[in-house]
Design a protein around this motif. Structure first.
Motif, PDB file in Angstrom:
ATOM      1  N   HIS A  48       1.008  -1.227  -0.051  1.00 61.83           N
ATOM      2  CA  HIS A  48       0.110  -0.006   0.065  1.00 61.83           C
ATOM      3  C   HIS A  48       0.894   1.320   0.164  1.00 61.83           C
ATOM      4  CE1 HIS A  48      -4.048  -1.900   0.209  1.00 61.83           C
ATOM      5  NE2 HIS A  48      -3.591  -2.846   1.000  1.00 61.83           N
ATOM      6  N   GLN A  49       2.153   1.443   0.713  1.00 60.90           N
ATOM      7  CA  GLN A  49       2.905   2.306   0.629  1.00 60.90           C
ATOM      8  C   GLN A  49       3.308   2.840  -0.795  1.00 60.90           C
ATOM      9  OE1 GLN A  49       6.126   1.632   3.366  1.00 60.90           O
ATOM     10  NE2 GLN A  49       4.838   2.135   5.276  1.00 60.90           N
ATOM     11  N   ARG A  50       3.803   1.777  -1.525  1.00 64.94           N
ATOM     12  CA  ARG A  50       4.182   1.747  -2.977  1.00 64.94           C
ATOM     13  C   ARG A  50       3.125   2.400  -3.882  1.00 64.94           C
ATOM     14  NH1 ARG A  50       7.813  -3.701  -4.520  1.00 64.94           N
ATOM     15  NH2 ARG A  50       9.385  -3.255  -2.691  1.00 64.94           N
ATOM     16  N   LEU A  51       1.882   1.998  -3.679  1.00 66.06           N
ATOM     17  CA  LEU A  51       0.700   2.409  -4.348  1.00 66.06           C
ATOM     18  C   LEU A  51       0.466   3.949  -4.138  1.00 66.06           C
ATOM     19  CD1 LEU A  51      -1.677  -0.691  -3.819  1.00 66.06           C
ATOM     20  CD2 LEU A  51      -0.698   0.439  -6.379  1.00 66.06           C
ATOM     21  N   GLU A  52       0.595   4.087  -2.700  1.00 62.90           N
ATOM     22  CA  GLU A  52       0.591   5.649  -2.393  1.00 62.90           C
ATOM     23  C   GLU A  52       1.476   6.523  -3.021  1.00 62.90           C
ATOM     24  OE1 GLU A  52       0.545   6.977   1.994  1.00 62.90           O
ATOM     25  OE2 GLU A  52      -0.513   5.240   2.427  1.00 62.90           O
ATOM     26  N   ALA A  53       2.816   6.005  -3.048  1.00 62.63           N
ATOM     27  CA  ALA A  53       3.932   6.794  -3.927  1.00 62.63           C
ATOM     28  C   ALA A  53       3.434   6.917  -5.342  1.00 62.63           C
ATOM     29  CB  ALA A  53       5.195   5.971  -3.548  1.00 62.63           C
ATOM     30  N   LEU A  54       3.054   5.953  -5.944  1.00 65.61           N
ATOM     31  CA  LEU A  54       2.754   5.834  -7.377  1.00 65.61           C
ATOM     32  C   LEU A  54       1.776   7.014  -7.506  1.00 65.61           C
ATOM     33  CD1 LEU A  54       2.587   4.939 -10.364  1.00 65.61           C
ATOM     34  CD2 LEU A  54       0.438   3.405  -9.240  1.00 65.61           C
ATOM     35  N   ARG A  99      -6.119  12.175  -7.892  1.00 65.63           N
ATOM     36  CA  ARG A  99      -4.870  11.443  -7.047  1.00 65.63           C
ATOM     37  C   ARG A  99      -5.114  11.313  -5.582  1.00 65.63           C
ATOM     38  NH1 ARG A  99       0.349  14.050  -8.196  1.00 65.63           N
ATOM     39  NH2 ARG A  99      -0.709  16.013  -8.031  1.00 65.63           N
ATOM     40  N   LEU A 100      -5.391  12.564  -4.913  1.00 66.32           N
ATOM     41  CA  LEU A 100      -5.614  12.323  -3.654  1.00 66.32           C
ATOM     42  C   LEU A 100      -6.399  11.236  -3.053  1.00 66.32           C
ATOM     43  CD1 LEU A 100      -5.617  16.224  -2.459  1.00 66.32           C
ATOM     44  CD2 LEU A 100      -3.748  14.488  -1.937  1.00 66.32           C
ATOM     45  N   SER A 101      -7.664  11.312  -3.860  1.00 66.11           N
ATOM     46  CA  SER A 101      -8.525  10.151  -3.290  1.00 66.11           C
ATOM     47  C   SER A 101      -8.049   8.781  -3.554  1.00 66.11           C
ATOM     48  CB  SER A 101      -9.732  10.237  -4.162  1.00 66.11           C
ATOM     49  OG  SER A 101     -10.519  11.481  -4.083  1.00 66.11           O
ATOM     50  N   MET A 102      -7.040   8.524  -4.604  1.00 63.98           N
ATOM     51  CA  MET A 102      -6.325   7.312  -4.784  1.00 63.98           C
ATOM     52  C   MET A 102      -5.309   7.025  -3.630  1.00 63.98           C
ATOM     53  SD  MET A 102      -7.955   6.105  -7.218  1.00 63.98           S
ATOM     54  CE  MET A 102      -6.719   4.491  -7.271  1.00 63.98           C
ATOM     55  N   VAL A 103      -4.500   8.129  -3.218  1.00 68.89           N
ATOM     56  CA  VAL A 103      -3.497   8.135  -2.069  1.00 68.89           C
ATOM     57  C   VAL A 103      -4.445   7.660  -0.968  1.00 68.89           C
ATOM     58  CG1 VAL A 103      -2.019   9.348  -0.519  1.00 68.89           C
ATOM     59  CG2 VAL A 103      -1.897   9.626  -3.019  1.00 68.89           C
ATOM     60  N   MET A 104      -5.445   8.303  -0.559  1.00 68.04           N
ATOM     61  CA  MET A 104      -6.215   8.219   0.691  1.00 68.04           C
ATOM     62  C   MET A 104      -6.978   6.714   0.928  1.00 68.04           C
ATOM     63  SD  MET A 104      -5.227  10.170   2.834  1.00 68.04           S
ATOM     64  CE  MET A 104      -4.506  12.012   2.637  1.00 68.04           C
ATOM     65  N   HIS A 105      -7.270   6.275  -0.344  1.00 72.36           N
ATOM     66  CA  HIS A 105      -7.717   4.785  -0.229  1.00 72.36           C
ATOM     67  C   HIS A 105      -6.791   3.721   0.378  1.00 72.36           C
ATOM     68  CE1 HIS A 105      -9.957   1.464  -2.264  1.00 72.36           C
ATOM     69  NE2 HIS A 105      -8.670   1.034  -2.578  1.00 72.36           N
ATOM     70  N   HIS A 106      -5.709   4.089  -0.209  1.00 73.57           N
ATOM     71  CA  HIS A 106      -4.493   3.165   0.325  1.00 73.57           C
ATOM     72  C   HIS A 106      -4.068   3.599   1.546  1.00 73.57           C
ATOM     73  CE1 HIS A 106      -4.429   0.767  -3.407  1.00 73.57           C
ATOM     74  NE2 HIS A 106      -4.466   1.703  -3.961  1.00 73.57           N
ATOM     75  N   ARG A 107      -4.123   4.850   1.832  1.00 73.21           N
ATOM     76  CA  ARG A 107      -3.878   5.199   3.603  1.00 73.21           C
ATOM     77  C   ARG A 107      -4.874   4.463   4.480  1.00 73.21           C
ATOM     78  NH1 ARG A 107      -0.707  10.715   3.999  1.00 73.21           N
ATOM     79  NH2 ARG A 107       0.475   9.262   2.629  1.00 73.21           N
ATOM     80  N   LEU A 108      -6.088   4.639   4.025  1.00 74.70           N
ATOM     81  CA  LEU A 108      -6.986   3.990   4.944  1.00 74.70           C
ATOM     82  C   LEU A 108      -6.944   2.558   5.091  1.00 74.70           C
ATOM     83  CD1 LEU A 108      -9.644   4.495   6.621  1.00 74.70           C
ATOM     84  CD2 LEU A 108     -10.989   4.187   4.506  1.00 74.70           C
ATOM     85  N   ALA A 109      -6.413   2.081   4.131  1.00 68.82           N
ATOM     86  CA  ALA A 109      -6.100   0.645   4.185  1.00 68.82           C
ATOM     87  C   ALA A 109      -5.168   0.246   5.204  1.00 68.82           C
ATOM     88  CB  ALA A 109      -5.840   0.027   2.722  1.00 68.82           C
ATOM     89  N   TRP A 127     -15.258   5.961  -2.531  1.00 64.10           N
ATOM     90  CA  TRP A 127     -14.155   5.070  -3.136  1.00 64.10           C
ATOM     91  C   TRP A 127     -13.100   5.118  -2.121  1.00 64.10           C
ATOM     92  CZ3 TRP A 127     -12.247   2.236  -6.751  1.00 64.10           C
ATOM     93  CH2 TRP A 127     -11.041   2.043  -6.728  1.00 64.10           C
ATOM     94  N   ILE A 128     -12.823   6.123  -1.498  1.00 65.44           N
ATOM     95  CA  ILE A 128     -11.717   5.887  -0.170  1.00 65.44           C
ATOM     96  C   ILE A 128     -12.369   4.939   0.925  1.00 65.44           C
ATOM     97  CG2 ILE A 128     -10.843   7.191   1.637  1.00 65.44           C
ATOM     98  CD1 ILE A 128     -10.762   9.820  -0.072  1.00 65.44           C
ATOM     99  N   THR A 129     -13.603   4.881   1.211  1.00 64.68           N
ATOM    100  CA  THR A 129     -13.949   4.094   2.211  1.00 64.68           C
ATOM    101  C   THR A 129     -14.264   2.668   1.631  1.00 64.68           C
ATOM    102  OG1 THR A 129     -16.241   4.701   1.900  1.00 64.68           O
ATOM    103  CG2 THR A 129     -14.956   5.894   3.472  1.00 64.68           C
ATOM    104  N   SER A 130     -14.111   2.432   0.382  1.00 66.38           N
ATOM    105  CA  SER A 130     -14.144   1.043  -0.037  1.00 66.38           C
ATOM    106  C   SER A 130     -12.813   0.270  -0.029  1.00 66.38           C
ATOM    107  CB  SER A 130     -14.441   1.018  -1.522  1.00 66.38           C
ATOM    108  OG  SER A 130     -13.543   1.663  -2.323  1.00 66.38           O
ATOM    109  N   ALA A 131     -11.594   0.963   0.780  1.00 65.64           N
ATOM    110  CA  ALA A 131     -10.445   0.389   0.792  1.00 65.64           C
ATOM    111  C   ALA A 131     -10.429  -1.093   1.650  1.00 65.64           C
ATOM    112  CB  ALA A 131      -9.445   1.135   1.617  1.00 65.64           C
ATOM    113  N   PRO A 132      -9.636  -1.842   1.354  1.00 65.84           N
ATOM    114  CA  PRO A 132      -9.649  -3.086   2.063  1.00 65.84           C
ATOM    115  C   PRO A 132      -8.988  -2.737   3.626  1.00 65.84           C
ATOM    116  CG  PRO A 132      -7.650  -3.143   0.684  1.00 65.84           C
ATOM    117  CD  PRO A 132      -8.565  -2.067   0.309  1.00 65.84           C
TER     118      PRO A 132
END
Length: 711
Positions: free
Chosen positions: A531-537, A548-558, A595-600
């Motif tokens: 998930h850190q690598r995906l945040e960095a991407l 982009r911020l929604s994608m970052v926070m999706h993985h940060r919530l994970a 989208w953010i709250t659908s994180a695993p």
């Protein structure tokens, strides 16, 4: 139990092709390829089709499981088809003879060194009973048996074979068919070598495909001639299970080549009455016309030709969308979809000691409708349900109450469900997350398709699609090879978002995510690394069409857990959504929130959802966040506003709706959708702070209010 919806759709498709009165008649028929991943119910569906075909008074059919006979030759398969077709005797229909198939299979048993005249002479002697049938033609003995009418099936032995041949030879009509019509057809087709060429091709390794094609051509010509003699209401059906086995692949290649040759031959050959329905759990070589599910190959003429789903498939659809090439035009790939929610409800009702009605949605969401997973989970839940009821019956009180209900003629299980729809019957524990993973030793476990590449797949399951997994460096092999491996095993689906990049099937991804929780590398848990690598991407890339911020926070919530660092990640997610509230369009805000709250998640399975909620809703102590984390890209919309409506109260509401919906999005955490009401109430509270778009928020809240009817 087969999926009744799919069984009905499959029956409709097959009947449409078999019906000679209202269907294609003497026209062209496809080779239908039913495709689905491991455990998708293909074998069960084909068995039900075979059972229905067995009750038909006018349908000759053959059902062959290629997995049980991986080395069976094409000639033997055509012999089985011939045996079945000639074995059907109906008073209202003329008998069918297949002399070309019989003669061709006999020729394949000859010495390949014979000249044409010698080969034909030996065949004449075999036909007239002067010599015994070679041991290599054991299947053909049964065919000759049927040709003779009432000759019993005899073991392969010299004197007995001679008896069979003698009895067959008494039928002058049969001998004439074999000697004249059969011989003449092979001389024309294989001029100048005739049947001797067929024997040599069959014995040579590089000539086997050509010999297999000739035998299939003989079968198709025999069937065409037999069906054209007198009226028949139905075509002939071949059911080929596990056609991705070597024997199935060889037969289908030969059959399609035979169809192509006959269609291109000068003179009207006429359509053959053979419908083939094959199943496969892997993608077959169907030419360049059909796109494998999950591929993004741009179509040459601007039309995407992905395989049809079973409910939309039909003979007319195949004619309208098939390939133009001589060989590829016969293929018709059809996808088996997962179980619908309605079908899961029916299966739950048919399960002995079934779980409550409220669990239908949980089972469907947890498995993605994967048939084997649904069956496994329902059986496990029912077994536990039966055990709990036996234990409680020992107390006496519930036993007496149940007896009283039975005396009134009611089902105590259903009565309890009706009185208390959604009641927790012991299945809301976090330990449910361990149930969907079939035993790794199970023959149908999805991981068996990837014995050598599981590490790659486990890492990339953190991403929503494989393109992002590759860009983030989660795949050690090239992206295309990983996509090909998943696609070949039918585990790819179109990913979310506008670009529709290929994604992993929901059921396989759920199992991989559970595996991701358990794996570690030298630099830490694999879950955090991925998930850190995906945040960095998403932080570094500016060419993404998504926010982009929604994608970052999706993985940060994970990455949120119960540690102080994990809860600081939650604070960052909440700050983003709170900062954008009233500063972007409300419909866009809801899309980002969803989208953010659908994180695993990897929340501990030993705690109840209420305890988890209480721990997460608390603000963490001030301090630095996770040093390994990436700062999200700056966006002016997210900077603090001095006149922010609601202040700390609104921030607390945003935090609660984030946690509530995050729980709600995972059926393993909230199997009975208990957080629906909390999300709806939270959105109504947020509407009080909205300067615009209140109606949008209220409508979204109303969507969660609507009862999720399982029936």
């Amino acid at each position: 139990m087969a999926n009744s919806e799919l069984a009905a759709a499959c029956g409709r498709l097959i009947n449409e092709c078999l019906d000679r009165e209202d269907g294609p008649g003497g026209g062209e028929l496809p080779v239908i390829m039913l495709l689905g991943p491991r455990g998708s119910g293909k074998t069960t569906l084909l068995k039900e089709v075979a059972e229905n075909a067995a009750t038909s008074f006018s349908l000759p059919f053959v059902h062959i499981d290629c997995a049980e006979h991986p080395d069976i030759k094409v000639g033997e398969i055509t012999a089985q088809i011939a045996r079945r077709v000639m074995g059907h005797r109906w008073r209202q229909f003329a008998p069918v003879k297949l002399p070309r198939v019989v003669l061709g299979n006999l020729a394949l048993s000859l010495d390949p060194g014979l000249r044409q005249e010698e080969a034909e002479q030996e065949l004449y002697e075999l036909i007239r009973g002067r010599r015994g049938i070679p041991d290599s033609s054991r299947t053909l003995q049964e065919i000759f048996n049927l040709l003779g009418g009432s000759v019993p099936v005899l073991p392969v032995a010299g004197p007995l074979i001679a008896t069979v041949i003698d009895r067959i030879a008494r039928g002058r009509r049969l001998v004439d068919l074999l000697e004249h019509k059969g011989m003449a057809w092979y001389r024309d087709r294989l001029d100048p070598g005739g049947l001797a060429d067929l024997a040599r091709s069959g014995a040579a390794e590089d000539g086997a495909p050509a010999a297999a094609q000739i035998i299939c051509e003989a079968l198709l010509e025999d069937l065409r001639e037999g069906w054209s003699r007198k009226w028949r209401p139905r075509n002939c059906l071949v059911l080929l299970d596990n056609s991705d086995s070597p024997s199935g692949r060889e037969f289908l290649r030969a059959l399609v080549a035979a169809k192509a040759h006959r269609a291109a031959a000068p003179g009207p050959a006429g359509g053959d009455p053979l419908l083939v329905v094959a199943t496969s759990r892997s993608w077959q070589d169907l030419g360049h016309h059909w796109d494998r599910p999950g591929t993004l190959k741009p179509p040459e003429d601007g039309v995407a030709r992905h395989p049809r789903r079973l409910r939309q498939a039909g003979h007319g659809d195949w004619l309208a969308n098939r390939a133009n090439g001589r060989r590829d035009r016969w293929w018709y790939p059809v996808l088996l979809p997962g179980l619908s929610r309605t079908e899961v409800t029916r299966m739950r009702g048919a399960t002995r000691g079934r779980p409550g009605r409220a669990h239908t949605g949980f089972v469907h969401a947890l498995t993605g409708g994967h048939p084997l997973a649904v069956t496994h989970l329902l059986e496990a839940m029912a077994a536990r349900e039966r055990g709990e009821r036996r234990d409680s019956a020992r107390t006496g009180r519930e036993a007496r109450a149940s007896a009283a209900v039975r005396e009134r003629g009611q089902d105590p299980h259903e009565n309890a469900d009706t009185r208390e729809h959604g009641r927790d019957t012991g299945w809301t524990e976090q330990s449910l997350r361990g149930l969907p993973a079939l035993d790794r030793a199970h023959a149908q476990h999805p991981f068996r398709d990837f014995p050598h590449d599981l590490e790659d797949l486990v890492a990339c399951s953190a991403a929503t699609n494989l393109a992002d997994a590759d860009d983030a460096g989660l795949l050690s092999r090239p992206w295309r090879s990983a996509v090909d491996e998943l696609g070949d095993q039918m585990w790819l689906v179109p990913g979310p978002g506008q670009e529709r990049a290929p994604a992993i099937h929901p059921w396989l991804r759920r199992l991989l995510l559970r595996e991701l929780e358990r794996r570690h590398r030298r630099d830490g848990p694999l879950w955090d690394i991925a998930h850190q690598r995906l945040e960095a991407l998403y932080t570094s890339r500016e060419d993404l069409p998504r926010d982009r911020l929604s994608m970052v926070m999706h993985h940060r919530l994970a990455r949120v857990d119960l540690t102080a660092a994990g809860r600081r990640h939650l604070r960052e997610v909440v700050a983003l959504l709170d900062g954008r509230f009233n500063r972007i369009d409300m419909a866009a805000w809801i899309r980002q929130y969803n989208w953010i709250t659908s994180a695993p998640n990897r929340l501990p399975v030993t705690m109840s959802p209420d305890d988890l909620y209480g721990r997460l809703i608390q603000e963490p102590q001030d301090g630095r966040g996770d040093p390994a984390g990436q700062d999200p890209p700056d966006d002016p919309r997210d900077r603090p506003s001095p006149d922010r409506t609601g202040g700390a109260e609104r921030l607390a509401v945003v935090r609660s709706v984030v946690v509530d919906r995050w729980f709600l999005s995972d059926p393993g955490v909230d199997p009975l959708y208990g957080r629906r009401r909390s999300v709806a109430d939270g959105l109504r509270l947020l509407a009080r702070y909205a300067t615009s778009g209140r109606t949008i928020l209220m409508n979204e809240a109303h969507r969660y209010d609507r009862e999720d009817d399982d029936e």
